[in-house]
Scaffold this active site. Structure first.
Site, PDB file in Angstrom:
ATOM      1  N   ASN A   9       0.867  -1.101  -0.031  1.00 51.25           N
ATOM      2  CA  ASN A   9      -0.083   0.008  -0.010  1.00 51.25           C
ATOM      3  C   ASN A   9       1.036   1.157   0.049  1.00 51.25           C
ATOM      4  O   ASN A   9       1.525   1.407   1.102  1.00 51.25           O
ATOM      5  CB  ASN A   9      -0.941  -0.199   1.260  1.00 51.25           C
ATOM      6  CG  ASN A   9      -2.045   1.252   1.437  1.00 51.25           C
ATOM      7  OD1 ASN A   9      -1.907   2.060   0.621  1.00 51.25           O
ATOM      8  ND2 ASN A   9      -2.378   1.259   2.452  1.00 51.25           N
ATOM      9  N   LYS A  11       0.254   4.208  -0.458  1.00 54.13           N
ATOM     10  CA  LYS A  11      -0.487   5.485   0.014  1.00 54.13           C
ATOM     11  C   LYS A  11      -0.259   6.478  -0.781  1.00 54.13           C
ATOM     12  O   LYS A  11      -0.172   6.336  -2.107  1.00 54.13           O
ATOM     13  CB  LYS A  11      -0.075   5.624   1.604  1.00 54.13           C
ATOM     14  CG  LYS A  11      -0.327   4.498   2.406  1.00 54.13           C
ATOM     15  CD  LYS A  11      -0.038   4.704   3.994  1.00 54.13           C
ATOM     16  CE  LYS A  11      -0.253   3.451   4.527  1.00 54.13           C
ATOM     17  NZ  LYS A  11      -0.353   3.309   5.960  1.00 54.13           N
ATOM     18  N   HIS A  98      -9.596   1.090   4.654  1.00 54.41           N
ATOM     19  CA  HIS A  98      -8.315   1.453   5.215  1.00 54.41           C
ATOM     20  C   HIS A  98      -8.505   2.124   6.376  1.00 54.41           C
ATOM     21  O   HIS A  98      -9.405   3.232   6.320  1.00 54.41           O
ATOM     22  CB  HIS A  98      -7.282   2.071   4.340  1.00 54.41           C
ATOM     23  CG  HIS A  98      -5.831   2.055   5.059  1.00 54.41           C
ATOM     24  ND1 HIS A  98      -5.469   2.960   5.924  1.00 54.41           N
ATOM     25  CD2 HIS A  98      -4.764   1.178   4.921  1.00 54.41           C
ATOM     26  CE1 HIS A  98      -4.213   2.714   6.391  1.00 54.41           C
ATOM     27  NE2 HIS A  98      -4.214   1.530   5.635  1.00 54.41           N
ATOM     28  N   GLU A 100      -6.857   4.853   7.519  1.00 57.52           N
ATOM     29  CA  GLU A 100      -6.942   6.145   7.336  1.00 57.52           C
ATOM     30  C   GLU A 100      -8.081   6.682   6.325  1.00 57.52           C
ATOM     31  O   GLU A 100      -8.298   7.914   6.720  1.00 57.52           O
ATOM     32  CB  GLU A 100      -5.598   6.269   6.326  1.00 57.52           C
ATOM     33  CG  GLU A 100      -4.319   6.202   7.273  1.00 57.52           C
ATOM     34  CD  GLU A 100      -3.148   5.656   6.566  1.00 57.52           C
ATOM     35  OE1 GLU A 100      -3.250   5.686   5.126  1.00 57.52           O
ATOM     36  OE2 GLU A 100      -2.276   5.297   7.206  1.00 57.52           O
ATOM     37  N   GLU A 170      -5.830  -5.169  10.265  1.00 56.91           N
ATOM     38  CA  GLU A 170      -4.694  -3.894  10.567  1.00 56.91           C
ATOM     39  C   GLU A 170      -4.832  -3.279  12.017  1.00 56.91           C
ATOM     40  O   GLU A 170      -5.717  -2.258  11.828  1.00 56.91           O
ATOM     41  CB  GLU A 170      -4.541  -3.056   9.324  1.00 56.91           C
ATOM     42  CG  GLU A 170      -4.156  -3.658   7.939  1.00 56.91           C
ATOM     43  CD  GLU A 170      -3.671  -2.641   7.125  1.00 56.91           C
ATOM     44  OE1 GLU A 170      -2.678  -2.711   6.614  1.00 56.91           O
ATOM     45  OE2 GLU A 170      -4.458  -1.386   6.797  1.00 56.91           O
ATOM     46  N   GLY A 176       1.956   2.283  10.639  1.00 54.07           N
ATOM     47  CA  GLY A 176       3.072   3.355  10.663  1.00 54.07           C
ATOM     48  C   GLY A 176       3.806   3.641  11.812  1.00 54.07           C
ATOM     49  O   GLY A 176       4.458   4.506  11.979  1.00 54.07           O
ATOM     50  N   SER A 216       2.932  -2.211  10.387  1.00 59.06           N
ATOM     51  CA  SER A 216       4.376  -2.407  10.382  1.00 59.06           C
ATOM     52  C   SER A 216       5.035  -3.628  10.397  1.00 59.06           C
ATOM     53  O   SER A 216       5.895  -4.051  10.932  1.00 59.06           O
ATOM     54  CB  SER A 216       4.623  -1.901  12.160  1.00 59.06           C
ATOM     55  OG  SER A 216       4.606  -0.326  12.282  1.00 59.06           O
TER      56      SER A 216
HETATM   57  P1  PGA Z   1       2.605   0.034   7.494  1.00 62.48           P
HETATM   58  O1  PGA Z   1       1.082   0.644   6.992  1.00 62.48           O
HETATM   59  O2  PGA Z   1       3.015  -0.954   7.120  1.00 62.48           O
HETATM   60  O3  PGA Z   1       3.452   1.344   7.176  1.00 62.48           O
HETATM   61  O4  PGA Z   1       2.403   0.265   8.923  1.00 62.48           O
HETATM   62  C1  PGA Z   1       0.381  -0.475   6.710  1.00 62.48           C
HETATM   63  C2  PGA Z   1      -0.869  -0.101   6.122  1.00 62.48           C
HETATM   64  O5  PGA Z   1      -1.442   1.091   6.450  1.00 62.48           O
HETATM   65  O6  PGA Z   1      -1.711  -0.749   5.440  1.00 62.48           O
END
Ligand code: PGA
Length: 253
Positions: A9, A11, A98, A100, A170, A176, A216
């Site tokens: 992803n 982003k 997601h 976000e 997630e 993140g 992460s």
């Molecule tokens: P990350 O993000 O691996 O940077 O923690 C995962 C995601 O948001 O899909």
């Protein structure tokens, strides 16, 4: 048997020039190094999807995903991208829900049910994200909460349509942050979700559903996470922006 999937992803990252380099490196490394039993997906900014299509064409186990789509097929929704548009350029997957999107764009379970529907109507497989915040985890009841996200946005589907959905668990506190869920924490939720799916659609459908872990996930912890019985791969954010690291994760099976 359910698919093993490692999905990136990206982003809102990478310029066009950077995107072309990253995608071509990933495709070449995957071709050379990753078992064809692992499906590798790159979730790239929509702007790059059509160009990057030619990069993945002819590579059986690499696909592209959009990071979102609107719940309506067309209309006066300035700035949005629809599922029929994604279909028209031959995209296979779309990341939906997601955290976000839920957090910053106010996407609700109900809206996500509509996005799931229109995606499936247009031949796209949703990668449906779910997960709890830190305060929700600490309050307990997080297993039921995450399961309720599936119930609310997916359980109206027929078994045939549900079979086209990929789940991504997630935990928001792990996204993140560099704090990964331990393999035991992730496995607990994955097993619970699979049981929840079995309760609705039966054991066979549940056993065939890919449930990815995200938060992460990196080249150091992927192997241990993917070794868990109910973890069928990962949704990778930060570590998907580096071709070597992402490929190493895809090789972690
Ligand atoms: P990350 O993000 O691996 O940077 O923690 C995962 C995601 O948001 O899909």
């Amino acid at each position: 048997m359910r698919k093993k999937i490692v999905a990136g992803n990206w982003k809102m990252n990478k310029t066009m020039e950077e995107a072309l380099i990253l995608a071509s490196e990933v495709v070449n490394m995957v071709k050379d190094e990753v078992s064809t039993e692992v499906t590798v997906i790159m979730g790239v900014p929509s702007l790059y999807l059509n160009t990057l299509k030619s990069y993945v064409e002819g590579v059986a186990n690499v696909s592209l995903a959009a990071q979102n789509c609107h719940q309506k097929a067309s209309g006066a929704f300035t700035g949005e991208i629809s599922a029929p548009m994604l279909k028209s350029i031959g995209i296979e997957y779309v990341i939906l829900g997601h955290s976000e999107r839920r957090q910053y764009f106010g996407e609700t379970n109900e809206q996500l049910a509509e996005k799931v529907n229109i995606s499936l109507e247009n031949g796209l497989s949703p990668i449906f994200c779910c997960g709890e915040s830190l305060s929700e985890r600490e309050a307990g009841g997080y297993l039921e909460l995450v399961a309720s996200q599936l119930t609310a946005s997916l359980f109206h589907l027929s078994a045939e349509d549900f079979a086209k959905v990929v789940i991504a668990y997630e935990p928001i506190w792990a996204i993140g942050t560099g704090v990964t869920a331990s393999s035991a924490q992730a496995q607990e939720v994955h097993a619970y979700l699979r049981q929840h799916i079995a309760g609705k659609y039966g054991q066979e459908v549940a056993d065939n559903t890919s449930i990815l872990y995200g938060g992460s996930c990196n080249e150091k912890n992927a192997q241990e996470l993917f070794a868990c019985a109910d973890i069928d791969g990962g949704l990778i954010g930060g570590a998907s922006l580096k071709s070597r690291e992402f490929t190493t994760i895809a090789k972690s099976y």
